[in-house]
Every structure is written in C-alpha cells, then in structure tokens.
Design an enzyme around this catalytic site. Sequence first.
Site, PDB file in Angstrom:
ATOM      1  CG  ASP A 277     -13.306   6.505 -10.896  1.00  0.00           C
ATOM      2  OD1 ASP A 277     -12.222   6.172 -10.670  1.00  0.00           O
ATOM      3  OD2 ASP A 277     -13.104   6.862 -12.892  1.00  0.00           O
TER       4      ASP A 277
ATOM      5  CE  LYS B 157     -11.314   6.298 -16.079  1.00  0.00           C
ATOM      6  NZ  LYS B 157     -11.428   7.573 -14.568  1.00  0.00           N
TER       7      LYS B 157
END
Length: 309
Positions: A114, A78
């Site tokens: 997220d 990420k």
Amino acid sequence: MIQVAPGRWPGGATRFAGVIGDPVRHSLSPALHNAAYAALGLDWAYGAFPVAPWQVDDAVAGAAALGFVGLSVTMPHKEAVLRRADQVTPVVRQLGAANTLRFERGQVAAASTDGEGLVADLRAAGFEPSGATTVVLGAGGAARAAILALAGAGARQVVVVNRTEDRAQAAVALAGDAGVLAGAEAIGDAALVVKATPVGMPLGAPAGDRPGGGPSSAPAADAGASLGGRCRPGQLVVDLVYHPPRTPFLEAAAAAGATVRNGLGMLVHQAALQVAWWTGEAPPLDALWAAVGEAASPVGSAIPPSDRR
Ligand code: NAP
C-alpha cells in the site's frame, strides 16, 4: 499471449490467486489482476473470496494447499493473516499488517504494497517525496502505510493529523525523526497532503465499495470540505478515497487552487507491485489502468492515461 479455446479456460494448468476480505464483492482487484495476467500472457486467474474473521487461518492454509500463487488481503484481515506468515518484510514488521501473501515451497511470505503503491503513484504524478514537507490526515491502516512509506522515501517532515490522539501518536512514531503531531492548521504548510480517512464516502454505498472495508464513519462531508478549504495553490492533495472520484474534500482543495488526485492511482500501483512480486515480471501498468477504466480515473491530473504510472 496464451491461446485459449472458448470454454476451455480456466484449464487444468491454470494457476489461481485471489483477494480475501469481508466484504470483497465490489473489489476492483479481480479486474486489475486478471487484466495484468492476460497482458503478461500468464495462464492465471484471480477471484474474490469473502472470508469471515474466524475463517482467516483456514482460508490461508487452504489457498496454500491448493497451490495458489498468492493472496491479496483486504480489511479486516490485514493483521490476522500474519498469524500464518513464515516470513514478513521489514515494512510488514513495522506496520503489523500485510496486504499480500505469496506461497512458495510450503512457506507463506507476507508483504505490504500500500505505502509503496502510494509513493509510486506520487512519482507517476510528478511529485518526489524526498525532501518534501508532507501531511497525512488519519492514523488508521492506510495512514500508517502512507506515513511509513513517505518517511522511507525521504520526506523531510511527515505531519500526522488525526481525530484520536493516541492513535496519532502510535502512527507518527512510524516516521521516526521526520514525524510531527499537529492539528489541521498544518495542512496549508505542506507540499503534499494525503487524506487517509473515509470521510466523503457515501454512507449508502455498499460496504464493499470501500477499499478499506468495514463500516464507514463517513458522513462528515462538511468536515472534509473544511479541511480541503485549508489547501492552497502549489500543493498536491491526494484523497485515498476513489468512490466517489471527487470527495467534498478534493472539491474544496481544487477550489482552493491545489492539484488534486484521488486514490485510484494508489490502488493501481499497489496491485502492480503485487503482480511484480508474484510473477517476477514488470507489471503492465497500461493494462491495469485500462482495467479500472476512465470512469474512475484520478481527477485533476494533467497526466494522460497512458503516462499514468
Ligand atoms: P481505518 O484503519 O479504519 O482508519 C480510519 C481513519 O480515519 C482513522 O484514523 C479515523 O480516525 C479516521 N476517521 C474515520 N472517520 C472519521 C471522521 N468522521 N472524521 C475524522 N476522522 C475520521 O481505515 P483505513 O483502512 O486506514 O482506510 C482509510 C481510507 O483509505 C478508506 O476510505 C479507505 O477506503 C481508503 N483506502 C484506500 C486505498 C487505496 O488503494 N486507494 C487503500 C487503503 C485504504 P480515529 O483514529 O480518530 O478513529
């Protein structure tokens, strides 16, 4: 709906997308995305691609060169994918991490869905973070996304509780003036408790079953149960873990009278936001929920499946 003759799909016009991570073998993202594309009538296909850390730059460049729509990005890539990003959203800039890439006209744009996915799931469960006192357990990638999103949604207080203090300090800064560092005793005072640690995931589970990926420091089930035991009636308590659907932490929180929810809703909503960003269409949430199935449904929710947004 696209009409496809048996054996003729994917075809010459099919567009591709996928998830990169290490490992990704047990990822639910292909089921989620392919169900969404089918519901939207798109001739798109989504796969899971294991990518080692030293292959990240090549994987992103290769997917872009092959005309992929985009990539979902999971652990441990990420942060690394930002090396290849031409544009990043303000949330990505603050987190220093992205879970979504979009390829367009030779450019790579990076976003993070997220935290927004968590907030969308909270609202779907009937909880409005604006003005609320909240506690986040953990200070890793998922916790940081949750902290930033809860503060962005107007939470009055975002209390961060974490084992390692320097990570907690870095994470709490994401909440600005709403951020507070505290110990576990703060749990009982919040309207919302979000557990963003892997505690409660089975050690024997394949690593790919862990959405956060990587080796788990999970065995401290007793510690999870004792934290859950600090919860109380009237609270919404969310564990971002969804395998198992009900961790010892959630069991203890439910026994203490709290309303509990696992991390499946966040998973569904972060995927829905990716679908929306790539397609420009409203995501078909019923199809996404159907794809992950009742076996992994959020526990303790009084909300029927068709209403789980
Ligand atoms: P991460 O970056 O590795 O962070 C893990 C955090 O958990 C750290 O703050 C760590 O504390 C803490 N921790 C780990 N083991 C612990 C233990 N035994 N006792 C107390 N604290 C412990 O992981 P992540 O990516 O944030 O993921 C965290 C969890 O969220 C994982 O279970 C992951 O599967 C889940 N997740 C779910 C979704 C979803 O869509 N539902 C999305 C992302 C992640 P220290 O700072 O002290 O090391």
